[in-house]
Design a protein around this motif. Sequence first.
Motif, short mmCIF file in Angstrom:
data_model
loop_
_atom_site.label_atom_id
_atom_site.label_comp_id
_atom_site.label_asym_id
_atom_site.label_seq_id
_atom_site.Cartn_x
_atom_site.Cartn_y
_atom_site.Cartn_z
N VAL A 114 0.86 -1.19 0.00
CA VAL A 114 0.00 0.00 0.00
C VAL A 114 0.89 1.23 0.00
CG1 VAL A 114 -1.77 1.23 1.31
CG2 VAL A 114 -1.80 -1.26 1.24
N PRO A 115 0.60 2.24 -0.83
CA PRO A 115 1.41 3.45 -0.84
C PRO A 115 1.49 4.10 0.56
CG PRO A 115 -0.08 3.44 -2.71
CD PRO A 115 -0.46 2.27 -1.84
N PRO A 116 2.60 4.78 0.85
CA PRO A 116 2.84 5.27 2.21
C PRO A 116 1.74 6.15 2.81
CG PRO A 116 4.78 5.59 0.84
CD PRO A 116 3.69 5.08 -0.05
N LYS A 117 1.18 7.06 2.06
CA LYS A 117 0.15 7.94 2.61
C LYS A 117 -1.11 7.14 2.93
CE LYS A 117 -1.64 12.56 1.87
NZ LYS A 117 -1.63 13.72 0.98
N GLN A 118 -1.48 6.22 2.04
CA GLN A 118 -2.65 5.38 2.29
C GLN A 118 -2.37 4.44 3.47
OE1 GLN A 118 -3.55 3.44 -1.43
NE2 GLN A 118 -3.88 5.39 -2.49
N ARG A 119 -1.15 3.92 3.56
CA ARG A 119 -0.78 3.04 4.66
C ARG A 119 -0.88 3.79 5.99
NH1 ARG A 119 4.96 1.99 4.30
NH2 ARG A 119 4.41 1.31 2.23
N VAL A 138 -4.20 14.73 12.22
CA VAL A 138 -2.81 14.25 12.26
C VAL A 138 -2.11 14.50 10.93
CG1 VAL A 138 -1.38 12.18 12.40
CG2 VAL A 138 -3.20 12.53 14.05
N MET A 139 -2.80 14.22 9.85
CA MET A 139 -2.17 14.31 8.53
C MET A 139 -2.32 15.69 7.89
SD MET A 139 -2.76 10.54 6.98
CE MET A 139 -1.58 10.85 5.72
N ARG A 140 -3.04 16.57 8.58
CA ARG A 140 -3.26 17.93 8.08
C ARG A 140 -3.85 17.94 6.67
NH1 ARG A 140 2.11 21.13 10.20
NH2 ARG A 140 1.67 20.87 12.39
N CYS A 141 -4.95 17.25 6.56
CA CYS A 141 -5.67 17.21 5.28
C CYS A 141 -7.17 17.22 5.59
CB CYS A 141 -5.26 15.98 4.47
SG CYS A 141 -5.66 14.41 5.25
N SER A 142 -7.97 17.23 4.55
CA SER A 142 -9.42 17.26 4.76
C SER A 142 -9.94 15.85 5.10
CB SER A 142 -10.12 17.77 3.51
OG SER A 142 -10.03 16.82 2.48
N GLU A 143 -11.13 15.82 5.67
CA GLU A 143 -11.75 14.53 5.98
C GLU A 143 -12.06 13.77 4.70
OE1 GLU A 143 -15.03 14.82 8.70
OE2 GLU A 143 -13.88 16.00 10.13
N SER A 148 -11.06 9.15 1.05
CA SER A 148 -10.65 8.61 -0.26
C SER A 148 -9.36 7.80 -0.14
CB SER A 148 -10.50 9.73 -1.29
OG SER A 148 -9.42 10.59 -0.96
N GLN A 149 -8.41 8.30 0.66
CA GLN A 149 -7.16 7.55 0.86
C GLN A 149 -7.43 6.22 1.56
OE1 GLN A 149 -3.77 8.44 -0.07
NE2 GLN A 149 -5.06 9.68 -1.41
N CYS A 150 -8.38 6.24 2.49
CA CYS A 150 -8.75 5.03 3.21
C CYS A 150 -9.39 4.02 2.26
CB CYS A 150 -9.70 5.38 4.35
SG CYS A 150 -10.11 4.00 5.42
N ARG A 152 -9.09 3.84 -1.03
CA ARG A 152 -8.07 3.35 -1.98
C ARG A 152 -7.09 2.41 -1.28
NH1 ARG A 152 -7.51 9.26 -4.06
NH2 ARG A 152 -9.11 9.29 -5.66
N GLY A 153 -6.70 2.76 -0.07
CA GLY A 153 -5.78 1.91 0.69
C GLY A 153 -6.38 0.55 1.00
N LEU A 154 -7.65 0.55 1.39
CA LEU A 154 -8.32 -0.73 1.66
C LEU A 154 -8.43 -1.58 0.40
CD1 LEU A 154 -11.15 0.32 4.14
CD2 LEU A 154 -9.18 -1.13 4.63
N ALA A 155 -8.72 -0.93 -0.72
CA ALA A 155 -8.80 -1.68 -1.99
C ALA A 155 -7.45 -2.29 -2.33
CB ALA A 155 -9.29 -0.77 -3.11
N THR A 156 -6.39 -1.50 -2.18
CA THR A 156 -5.04 -2.00 -2.46
C THR A 156 -4.67 -3.12 -1.50
OG1 THR A 156 -4.40 0.19 -3.24
CG2 THR A 156 -2.62 -1.34 -2.73
N LEU A 157 -5.03 -2.94 -0.23
CA LEU A 157 -4.73 -3.97 0.78
C LEU A 157 -5.51 -5.25 0.49
CD1 LEU A 157 -3.25 -4.71 3.37
CD2 LEU A 157 -5.16 -3.75 4.65
N ARG A 158 -6.77 -5.12 0.12
CA ARG A 158 -7.56 -6.32 -0.23
C ARG A 158 -6.93 -7.06 -1.40
NH1 ARG A 158 -12.19 -2.78 0.43
NH2 ARG A 158 -13.08 -3.20 2.46
N GLU A 159 -6.52 -6.31 -2.40
CA GLU A 159 -5.87 -6.92 -3.57
C GLU A 159 -4.56 -7.59 -3.16
OE1 GLU A 159 -3.72 -5.15 -7.44
OE2 GLU A 159 -5.80 -4.51 -7.17
N ALA A 160 -3.78 -6.91 -2.34
CA ALA A 160 -2.50 -7.47 -1.89
C ALA A 160 -2.72 -8.70 -1.02
CB ALA A 160 -1.72 -6.42 -1.11
N LEU A 161 -3.71 -8.64 -0.13
CA LEU A 161 -3.97 -9.80 0.71
C LEU A 161 -4.52 -10.96 -0.11
CD1 LEU A 161 -5.49 -8.17 3.93
CD2 LEU A 161 -3.20 -9.14 3.61
#
Length: 171
Positions: A114-119, A138-143, A148-150, A152-161
């Motif tokens: 998973v890319p670092p920001k999504q991780r 914490v990340m100083r970004c919008s909700e 969206s990062q969550c 995308r990260g979950l989709a990448t993690l599901r694919e990786a798993l």
Amino acid sequence: MDQREEQEFAEYFVARREAVRRMAYMMCGDWHRADDLAQTAFINLHRHWRKVRDKGALDAYVRRTLTRAVIDESRRPWRRERAAETLPDSPVDDPDVDDSVSTRQTLIAGLRKVPPKQRAVLVLRFLEGLDVSGVAAVMRCSEGTVKSQCARGLATLREALGDELGDLRSA
């Protein structure tokens, strides 16, 4: 820093050292890098200790510093190297331990893809238990960015798993 402030910092460091180290490990997947990243976060906190007005917000400050350090480290070209996938040691002959270790290793291997920001979002959201607004702070970004990062990260993690589980089934 005077003696009292040094003592306060030392007490905070001793109390939170392992939790910060574990969070760093979940973000980067390597204990040695986790030690370095946790040290970076604590050095930054020590440097700014006098400026911290709200001592109740120390965990949030360290969490933000650690997250920034993980993302910054991932951008450095020499950090693109990958560790070996197979361990030289043989596992313990206890089925419960084997399942626990293999599950943890599978999760860490999946998180590495998973890319670092999504991780960072996934670790802060699901392993540290922060809500969407907490991760955004914490990340100083919008909700919306966190959501969206969550996703995308979950989709990448599901694919990786899925890939990891497929590799385990074929072995």
